[in-house]
Write a protein that holds these residues in place. Structure first.
Motif, PDB file in Angstrom:
ATOM      1  N   LYS A   1       0.823  -1.209   0.000  1.00 60.80           N
ATOM      2  CA  LYS A   1       0.000   0.000   0.000  1.00 60.80           C
ATOM      3  C   LYS A   1       0.864   1.270   0.000  1.00 60.80           C
ATOM      4  CE  LYS A   1      -3.470   1.946   3.076  1.00 60.80           C
ATOM      5  NZ  LYS A   1      -4.282   1.635   4.243  1.00 60.80           N
TER       6      LYS A   1
ATOM      7  N   ASN B   1       0.242  -1.149  -4.743  1.00 55.94           N
ATOM      8  CA  ASN B   1      -0.633  -0.444  -3.807  1.00 55.94           C
ATOM      9  C   ASN B   1      -1.628  -1.368  -3.103  1.00 55.94           C
ATOM     10  OD1 ASN B   1      -1.623   1.841  -2.541  1.00 55.94           O
ATOM     11  ND2 ASN B   1      -2.980   2.405  -4.221  1.00 55.94           N
ATOM     12  N   ASN B   2      -1.120  -2.445  -2.520  1.00 52.30           N
ATOM     13  CA  ASN B   2      -2.000  -3.451  -1.914  1.00 52.30           C
ATOM     14  C   ASN B   2      -2.191  -3.277  -0.412  1.00 52.30           C
ATOM     15  OD1 ASN B   2      -2.758  -5.693  -3.913  1.00 52.30           O
ATOM     16  ND2 ASN B   2      -0.594  -5.291  -4.336  1.00 52.30           N
ATOM     17  N   PRO B   3      -3.438  -3.112   0.027  1.00 48.23           N
ATOM     18  CA  PRO B   3      -3.710  -3.121   1.458  1.00 48.23           C
ATOM     19  C   PRO B   3      -3.682  -4.558   1.989  1.00 48.23           C
ATOM     20  CG  PRO B   3      -5.755  -2.868   0.247  1.00 48.23           C
ATOM     21  CD  PRO B   3      -4.645  -2.899  -0.776  1.00 48.23           C
TER      22      PRO B   3
ATOM     23  N   ASP C   1      -6.138  -7.258   0.801  1.00 43.93           N
ATOM     24  CA  ASP C   1      -5.957  -7.865  -0.521  1.00 43.93           C
ATOM     25  C   ASP C   1      -4.976  -9.028  -0.475  1.00 43.93           C
ATOM     26  OD1 ASP C   1      -7.564  -5.792  -1.168  1.00 43.93           O
ATOM     27  OD2 ASP C   1      -6.305  -4.978  -2.773  1.00 43.93           O
TER      28      ASP C   1
ATOM     29  N   THR D   1       7.026   3.222   2.882  1.00 48.09           N
ATOM     30  CA  THR D   1       6.037   2.150   2.703  1.00 48.09           C
ATOM     31  C   THR D   1       6.524   0.804   3.240  1.00 48.09           C
ATOM     32  OG1 THR D   1       6.819   1.731   0.447  1.00 48.09           O
ATOM     33  CG2 THR D   1       4.939   3.211   0.703  1.00 48.09           C
TER      34      THR D   1
ATOM     35  N   TYR E   1       4.915  -1.056   6.157  1.00 47.93           N
ATOM     36  CA  TYR E   1       3.593  -1.664   5.960  1.00 47.93           C
ATOM     37  C   TYR E   1       3.676  -3.188   5.881  1.00 47.93           C
ATOM     38  CZ  TYR E   1      -1.268  -2.042   4.610  1.00 47.93           C
ATOM     39  OH  TYR E   1      -2.606  -2.354   4.602  1.00 47.93           O
TER      40      TYR E   1
END
Ligand code: B12
Length: 233
Positions: A111, A139-141, A144, A166, A169
């Protein structure tokens, strides 16, 4: 960086051609990169050698000048597009080994991060080594990743991050997996330029891999270990 007069790529020797590819990548010249990749293939170069020496080598120079404020985002985007065009010629060749399926990997950039060249390279190399790869893109939360590893019954989760902002994360994803009691069901590999071994350990990944070749070797080692454990247990 390139000369104004027309250069005939096929007339250059290998070393000059690779040098020219570094310049053309720098200048974001997609068609020239495609042509040069094809010339090297015709000359019998292994796809992996073209990938590392010509394309990744060229991107390293772009990266240095971006860092030093000589190149800016629009130029780097053009370079990235030229690189991707070259990679897409090599992709089927790297994937065509016909090796038996080794296992399944879900991979994605975390993400907030849109860098995907390194991730794509890892996907290509993993496929070439006989892994099935499900690529979640950028851009993966956390949701996902978790949905995909469960749905796909993956063996391996791969996460990529290129920004120092990032990369933390990845820990969010691993901690969430721990909370859900599913962490140990998967082999977790992490990568991206700002990471290192220590970071990988600190966030609870199984391994940090510095490049795509190491990713393949590490994945194979972990998969074999898992199979042996399953056989013993
Ligand atoms: C190309 C690029 C871009 C392109 C991306 C295009 C694309 N489609 O990917 C564009 C122009 C869009 C871009 C944007 C930005 N970028 Co940028 N970018 C780069 C650059 C020059 C190259 C990255 C790259 O593709 N390298 C080539 C690949 C092959 O290498 P790699 O990604 O490291 O991958 C290898 C390994 O790391 C590993 N690996 C990677 N992922 C994974 C995953 C797994 C599971 C495994 C096992 C292994 C693995 O294997 C790969 C293959 O060998 C780097 C410079 C650098 N030194 O990395 C900066 C860089 C990463 N970007 C940077 C910055 C600051 C940005 C922006 C914030 C700029 C801005 N002001 O807008 C934005 C961020 C946008 C966002 N939210 O993500 C900084 C980050 C600094 C920091 N400390 O965080 C860097 C380091 C440049 C710099 N020095 O300033 N960027």
């Amino acid at each position: 960086m390139s000369d104004e007069e027309d250069i005939i790529l096929s007339e250059l020797d290998d070393e000059e051609l690779v040098q020219q590819m570094h310049d053309d990548l720098y200048d974001g010249l997609k068609e020239e990169i495609e042509e040069a990749v094809n010339i090297l293939l015709e000359r019998g170069w292994e796809p992996y050698r073209i990938l590392t020496e010509a394309l990744v080598g060229g991107m390293t120079i772009v990266g240095q000048d971006f860092r030093d404020g000589i190149l800016f985002v629009p130029e780097v985007l053009l370079a990235a597009n030229a690189m991707k065009a070259g990679m897409s010629i090599l992709k089927p060749l790297l994937a065509e080994t016909g090796a038996p399926k080794m296992g399944k990997m879900v991979i994605g950039t975390v993400k907030g991060d849109i860098h995907d060249i390194g991730k794509n390279l890892v996907s290509m190399m993993m496929e070439g080594a006989g892994f099935e790869v499900v690529d979640l893109g950028i851009n993966n939360p956390v949701e996902d990743y978790i949905e995909a590893i469960q749905k796909e019954e993956a063996d391996i989760l791969g996460m990529s991050a290129l920004l120092t902002t990032t990369m933390p994360y990845m820990k969010v994803v691993i901690d969430t997996m721990k909370e859900q009691g599913i962490r140990d069901d998967y082999i977790i590999l992490v990568g991206g330029a700002p990471l290192n071994e220590e970071f990988g350990k600190a966030i609870g990944a199984d391994a940090y891999c510095r490049d795509a070749a190491v990713a393949v070797e590490t994945a194979k080692t972990f998969i074999t270990r898992r199979h042996n454990q399953a056989a013993a247990g």
